[in-house]
Design a protein around this motif. Structure first.
Motif, PDB file in Angstrom:
ATOM      1  N   GLN A  58       8.681  12.696   5.751  1.00 50.68           N
ATOM      2  CA  GLN A  58       9.678  11.393   5.899  1.00 50.68           C
ATOM      3  C   GLN A  58       9.554  11.314   4.426  1.00 50.68           C
ATOM      4  OE1 GLN A  58       7.144   7.978   6.179  1.00 50.68           O
ATOM      5  NE2 GLN A  58       8.269   6.632   6.725  1.00 50.68           N
ATOM      6  N   THR A  59       9.080  11.813   3.563  1.00 53.94           N
ATOM      7  CA  THR A  59       9.060  11.970   2.460  1.00 53.94           C
ATOM      8  C   THR A  59      10.073  13.480   1.952  1.00 53.94           C
ATOM      9  OG1 THR A  59       7.155  11.275   1.214  1.00 53.94           O
ATOM     10  CG2 THR A  59       7.567  12.328  -0.529  1.00 53.94           C
ATOM     11  N   ARG A  60       9.747  14.201   1.765  1.00 57.36           N
ATOM     12  CA  ARG A  60      11.022  15.407   2.215  1.00 57.36           C
ATOM     13  C   ARG A  60      12.709  15.287   2.346  1.00 57.36           C
ATOM     14  NH1 ARG A  60       8.884  19.830   5.258  1.00 57.36           N
ATOM     15  NH2 ARG A  60       7.194  19.907   4.037  1.00 57.36           N
ATOM     16  N   VAL A  98       2.281   0.399  20.970  1.00 57.00           N
ATOM     17  CA  VAL A  98       2.829   1.484  20.536  1.00 57.00           C
ATOM     18  C   VAL A  98       2.557   1.731  19.222  1.00 57.00           C
ATOM     19  CG1 VAL A  98       4.619   2.571  19.029  1.00 57.00           C
ATOM     20  CG2 VAL A  98       5.015   1.279  20.967  1.00 57.00           C
ATOM     21  N   ASN A  99       1.484   3.344  19.075  1.00 56.65           N
ATOM     22  CA  ASN A  99       1.292   3.861  18.430  1.00 56.65           C
ATOM     23  C   ASN A  99       2.476   5.223  17.368  1.00 56.65           C
ATOM     24  OD1 ASN A  99      -0.364   5.237  16.089  1.00 56.65           O
ATOM     25  ND2 ASN A  99      -1.449   5.753  17.289  1.00 56.65           N
ATOM     26  N   ASP A 100       2.533   4.309  16.280  1.00 59.49           N
ATOM     27  CA  ASP A 100       4.411   5.377  15.513  1.00 59.49           C
ATOM     28  C   ASP A 100       3.727   6.047  14.252  1.00 59.49           C
ATOM     29  OD1 ASP A 100       6.035   5.964  14.660  1.00 59.49           O
ATOM     30  OD2 ASP A 100       6.852   3.901  12.881  1.00 59.49           O
ATOM     31  N   ILE A 101       2.850   7.233  15.507  1.00 61.62           N
ATOM     32  CA  ILE A 101       2.660   8.495  14.999  1.00 61.62           C
ATOM     33  C   ILE A 101       3.545   9.248  13.879  1.00 61.62           C
ATOM     34  CG2 ILE A 101       1.769  10.348  14.458  1.00 61.62           C
ATOM     35  CD1 ILE A 101       0.496   9.488  17.085  1.00 61.62           C
ATOM     36  N   THR A 102       3.029   9.062  12.295  1.00 59.56           N
ATOM     37  CA  THR A 102       4.571   9.490  11.014  1.00 59.56           C
ATOM     38  C   THR A 102       3.780  11.128  10.430  1.00 59.56           C
ATOM     39  OG1 THR A 102       4.829   7.918  11.214  1.00 59.56           O
ATOM     40  CG2 THR A 102       5.341   8.790   9.947  1.00 59.56           C
ATOM     41  N   ALA A 103       4.759  11.682  10.509  1.00 64.84           N
ATOM     42  CA  ALA A 103       4.332  13.286   9.287  1.00 64.84           C
ATOM     43  C   ALA A 103       5.380  12.659   7.858  1.00 64.84           C
ATOM     44  CB  ALA A 103       5.811  14.245   9.807  1.00 64.84           C
ATOM     45  N   ARG A 104       3.838  11.590   7.297  1.00 67.03           N
ATOM     46  CA  ARG A 104       4.522  11.236   6.436  1.00 67.03           C
ATOM     47  C   ARG A 104       5.197  12.724   4.715  1.00 67.03           C
ATOM     48  NH1 ARG A 104       4.389   6.416   7.152  1.00 67.03           N
ATOM     49  NH2 ARG A 104       2.450   5.639   7.743  1.00 67.03           N
ATOM     50  N   ASP A 105       4.616  13.391   4.666  1.00 71.61           N
ATOM     51  CA  ASP A 105       5.108  14.633   3.639  1.00 71.61           C
ATOM     52  C   ASP A 105       6.826  15.414   4.691  1.00 71.61           C
ATOM     53  OD1 ASP A 105       3.925  16.208   6.553  1.00 71.61           O
ATOM     54  OD2 ASP A 105       3.470  17.708   5.461  1.00 71.61           O
ATOM     55  N   PHE A 161      13.846   9.671  10.208  1.00 76.97           N
ATOM     56  CA  PHE A 161      13.901   9.711  11.145  1.00 76.97           C
ATOM     57  C   PHE A 161      12.984  11.574  11.706  1.00 76.97           C
ATOM     58  CE2 PHE A 161      15.845  12.102  14.879  1.00 76.97           C
ATOM     59  CZ  PHE A 161      16.130  11.567  16.082  1.00 76.97           C
ATOM     60  N   ILE A 162      13.409  11.984  11.087  1.00 82.46           N
ATOM     61  CA  ILE A 162      12.207  13.277  11.532  1.00 82.46           C
ATOM     62  C   ILE A 162      10.989  13.041  11.369  1.00 82.46           C
ATOM     63  CG2 ILE A 162      11.949  15.799  10.807  1.00 82.46           C
ATOM     64  CD1 ILE A 162      14.845  15.899   9.168  1.00 82.46           C
ATOM     65  N   GLY A 163      10.555  12.483  10.227  1.00 87.24           N
ATOM     66  CA  GLY A 163       9.157  12.298  10.079  1.00 87.24           C
ATOM     67  C   GLY A 163       8.407  11.557  11.233  1.00 87.24           C
ATOM     68  N   LYS A 164       9.426  10.774  11.783  1.00 84.27           N
ATOM     69  CA  LYS A 164       8.746   9.519  12.948  1.00 84.27           C
ATOM     70  C   LYS A 164       9.375  10.236  14.051  1.00 84.27           C
ATOM     71  CE  LYS A 164       8.011   5.895  10.432  1.00 84.27           C
ATOM     72  NZ  LYS A 164       6.253   5.662  10.296  1.00 84.27           N
ATOM     73  N   SER A 165      10.269  11.403  14.462  1.00 89.45           N
ATOM     74  CA  SER A 165       9.948  11.649  15.650  1.00 89.45           C
ATOM     75  C   SER A 165       9.967  13.141  16.124  1.00 89.45           C
ATOM     76  CB  SER A 165      11.978  11.669  15.856  1.00 89.45           C
ATOM     77  OG  SER A 165      12.501  10.937  15.768  1.00 89.45           O
ATOM     78  N   LEU A 166       8.525  13.953  16.183  1.00 88.29           N
ATOM     79  CA  LEU A 166       8.263  14.608  16.813  1.00 88.29           C
ATOM     80  C   LEU A 166       7.406  14.929  17.654  1.00 88.29           C
ATOM     81  CD1 LEU A 166       5.919  15.981  13.277  1.00 88.29           C
ATOM     82  CD2 LEU A 166       8.444  16.511  13.982  1.00 88.29           C
ATOM     83  N   GLU A 170       0.937  -1.010   0.572  1.00 89.24           N
ATOM     84  CA  GLU A 170      -0.416   0.126   0.169  1.00 89.24           C
ATOM     85  C   GLU A 170       1.026   1.351  -0.319  1.00 89.24           C
ATOM     86  OE1 GLU A 170      -2.383   0.078   3.855  1.00 89.24           O
ATOM     87  OE2 GLU A 170      -0.842   0.422   4.697  1.00 89.24           O
ATOM     88  N   MET A 171       1.842   1.269   0.030  1.00 92.00           N
ATOM     89  CA  MET A 171       3.135   2.572   0.763  1.00 92.00           C
ATOM     90  C   MET A 171       3.903   2.335  -0.613  1.00 92.00           C
ATOM     91  SD  MET A 171       2.237   3.586   3.553  1.00 92.00           S
ATOM     92  CE  MET A 171       3.420   4.074   3.917  1.00 92.00           C
ATOM     93  N   GLY A 172       4.132   1.348  -1.611  1.00 87.61           N
ATOM     94  CA  GLY A 172       4.714   1.394  -2.674  1.00 87.61           C
ATOM     95  C   GLY A 172       3.640   0.702  -4.062  1.00 87.61           C
ATOM     96  N   SER A 173       4.616  -0.822  -3.701  1.00 85.43           N
ATOM     97  CA  SER A 173       4.289  -1.880  -4.833  1.00 85.43           C
ATOM     98  C   SER A 173       4.691  -3.292  -4.145  1.00 85.43           C
ATOM     99  CB  SER A 173       4.330  -1.707  -6.299  1.00 85.43           C
ATOM    100  OG  SER A 173       6.401  -1.749  -6.386  1.00 85.43           O
ATOM    101  N   LYS A 174       4.479  -4.560  -4.877  1.00 91.61           N
ATOM    102  CA  LYS A 174       5.567  -5.541  -4.786  1.00 91.61           C
ATOM    103  C   LYS A 174       6.987  -5.639  -4.531  1.00 91.61           C
ATOM    104  CE  LYS A 174       1.964  -9.055  -5.633  1.00 91.61           C
ATOM    105  NZ  LYS A 174       1.343 -10.334  -7.051  1.00 91.61           N
ATOM    106  N   ASP A 175       7.562  -4.703  -5.191  1.00 92.34           N
ATOM    107  CA  ASP A 175       8.529  -4.250  -5.556  1.00 92.34           C
ATOM    108  C   ASP A 175       9.342  -3.923  -3.848  1.00 92.34           C
ATOM    109  OD1 ASP A 175       8.800  -4.902  -7.593  1.00 92.34           O
ATOM    110  OD2 ASP A 175       8.669  -3.486  -8.548  1.00 92.34           O
ATOM    111  N   ASP A 176       8.090  -2.943  -3.503  1.00 88.84           N
ATOM    112  CA  ASP A 176       8.623  -2.499  -1.486  1.00 88.84           C
ATOM    113  C   ASP A 176       8.614  -3.914  -0.676  1.00 88.84           C
ATOM    114  OD1 ASP A 176       9.278   0.297  -2.410  1.00 88.84           O
ATOM    115  OD2 ASP A 176       6.809   0.107  -3.422  1.00 88.84           O
ATOM    116  N   ILE A 177       8.424  -4.740  -0.727  1.00 89.74           N
ATOM    117  CA  ILE A 177       8.663  -5.949   0.714  1.00 89.74           C
ATOM    118  C   ILE A 177       9.634  -6.488   0.548  1.00 89.74           C
ATOM    119  CG2 ILE A 177       7.812  -7.879   0.621  1.00 89.74           C
ATOM    120  CD1 ILE A 177       5.497  -7.408  -1.126  1.00 89.74           C
ATOM    121  N   PRO A 178      10.353  -5.768   1.605  1.00 90.80           N
ATOM    122  CA  PRO A 178      11.815  -5.986   2.342  1.00 90.80           C
ATOM    123  C   PRO A 178      11.892  -7.802   1.982  1.00 90.80           C
ATOM    124  CG  PRO A 178      11.208  -5.823   4.202  1.00 90.80           C
ATOM    125  CD  PRO A 178       9.559  -5.579   2.961  1.00 90.80           C
ATOM    126  N   GLU A 179      13.400  -7.623   1.764  1.00 89.96           N
ATOM    127  CA  GLU A 179      14.188  -8.521   1.838  1.00 89.96           C
ATOM    128  C   GLU A 179      14.687  -9.384   3.164  1.00 89.96           C
ATOM    129  OE1 GLU A 179      16.583  -9.859  -1.447  1.00 89.96           O
ATOM    130  OE2 GLU A 179      15.902  -9.547  -2.927  1.00 89.96           O
TER     131      GLU A 179
END
Length: 299
Positions: A183-185, A174-181, A190-195, A104-113
């Protein structure tokens, strides 16, 4: 056995919740009544470091308290803080650990190995029913991520997979609240996850002996009562054992370390169009055998 850090009458204490989740036993207050001395450390990290002796001491204290009801405090009379209000290091977080979330965050190619790890700053941590700041001055894309979190109970390095569960003290939410913009920028997490206030945790730590298999727990997140995430930890790509083994290769894990194991599909960014959190939204994360963590976004 559920361990809490709580505040009552201006005093912060470590305690345990009764089975019905209606009363709290402050450990040191009760131990003074029982033996005349404070038998427990003042914070939960140091309590966890006692290992198995902590559990035996608590069982003994509960046996004593069973005949002394006045030692308990009603849950509604205390403020439940994050069980570990001031982590000694960053919170470890596993990214994209559910295949459907990676997609949902990208595609099947984003499933980590391999296990994908980032961290959140200790200053993100707040407790059950605390308010999450909306941070409207820096983000317009605040998102939720309900997760099972591991609490390490023993010092370990180079931990073998078959021994990994022995290094766990218990589990929390835990609720890992994230600033998506953000995170992208910034092209990293770290910054988008650490407010500040973006790691609600709690309401307690449940000792591993009463949780069962951590790789088979139902997990659900709701926003204003609407189910957004609904899955089971049996769907994680890398098991709890895999995560501990990977992190401990060349890195020492210590009592009180917190590891968030990843979030299922259904985050706000995964909707089309996205459904980010708004001021006043209430987010609740429920995990089987642990409980429910509830927080509201600042109005």
């Amino acid at each position: 056995m559920k361990f809490v850090t709580a505040e009552y009458a201006g005093e912060v204490f470590v305690g345990v919740i009764n089975e019905a989740e209606t009363k709290v036993l402050p450990l040191n207050h009760a131990s003074v009544k029982k033996s005349g001395s404070r038998e427990f450390p003042e914070n939960l990290i140091d309590c966890i470091a006692l290992g198995d002796s902590l559990i035996q001491k608590v069982h003994n204290l509960l046996d004593y308290a069973a005949a002394h009801e006045d030692l308990f405090i009603p849950v509604e009379a205390v403020k439940l803080m994050a069980p570990i209000p001031k982590p000694s290091k960053n919170i470890f977080c596993v990214g994209k650990n559910y295949a459907e979330h990676a997609i949902e965050m990208g595609s099947k190619d984003d499933i980590p190995e391999h296990v994908m790890v980032f961290t959140k700053a200790p200053t993100t941590v707040i407790g059950h029913k605390d308010t999450v700041l909306n941070h409207r001055e820096v983000t317009a894309q605040l998102d939720y991520e309900g997760e099972l979190a591991i609490i390490i109970g023993r010092t370990g390095k180079g931990i073998k997979k078959e021994e990994a569960l022995n290094y766990i003290f218990g589990y929390t939410i835990v609720n890992d609240i994230t600033a998506r913009d953000l995170q992208t920028r910034h092209k990293q997490f770290f910054i988008g996850k650490s407010l500040d206030t973006t790691c609600p945790m709690g309401p307690w730590i449940v000792h591993k002996s009463t949780v069962g298999n951590p790789n088979k727990l139902h997990i659900q997140t709701t926003v204003n009562g609407e189910v957004r995430q609904n899955s089971n930890t049996e769907n994680i790509i890398f098991s709890v054992e895999d995560i501990i083994t990977t992190l401990s290769q060349g890195m020492t894990l210590e009592p009180g370390d917190i590891i968030a194991t990843g979030t299922p599909a259904g985050v706000g960014k995964g909707f089309k169009p996205p459904r980010f959190l708004q001021s006043g939204d209430r987010v609740e994360v429920t995990i089987e055998n642990i409980g429910t963590l509830s927080n509201q976004i600042e109005i």
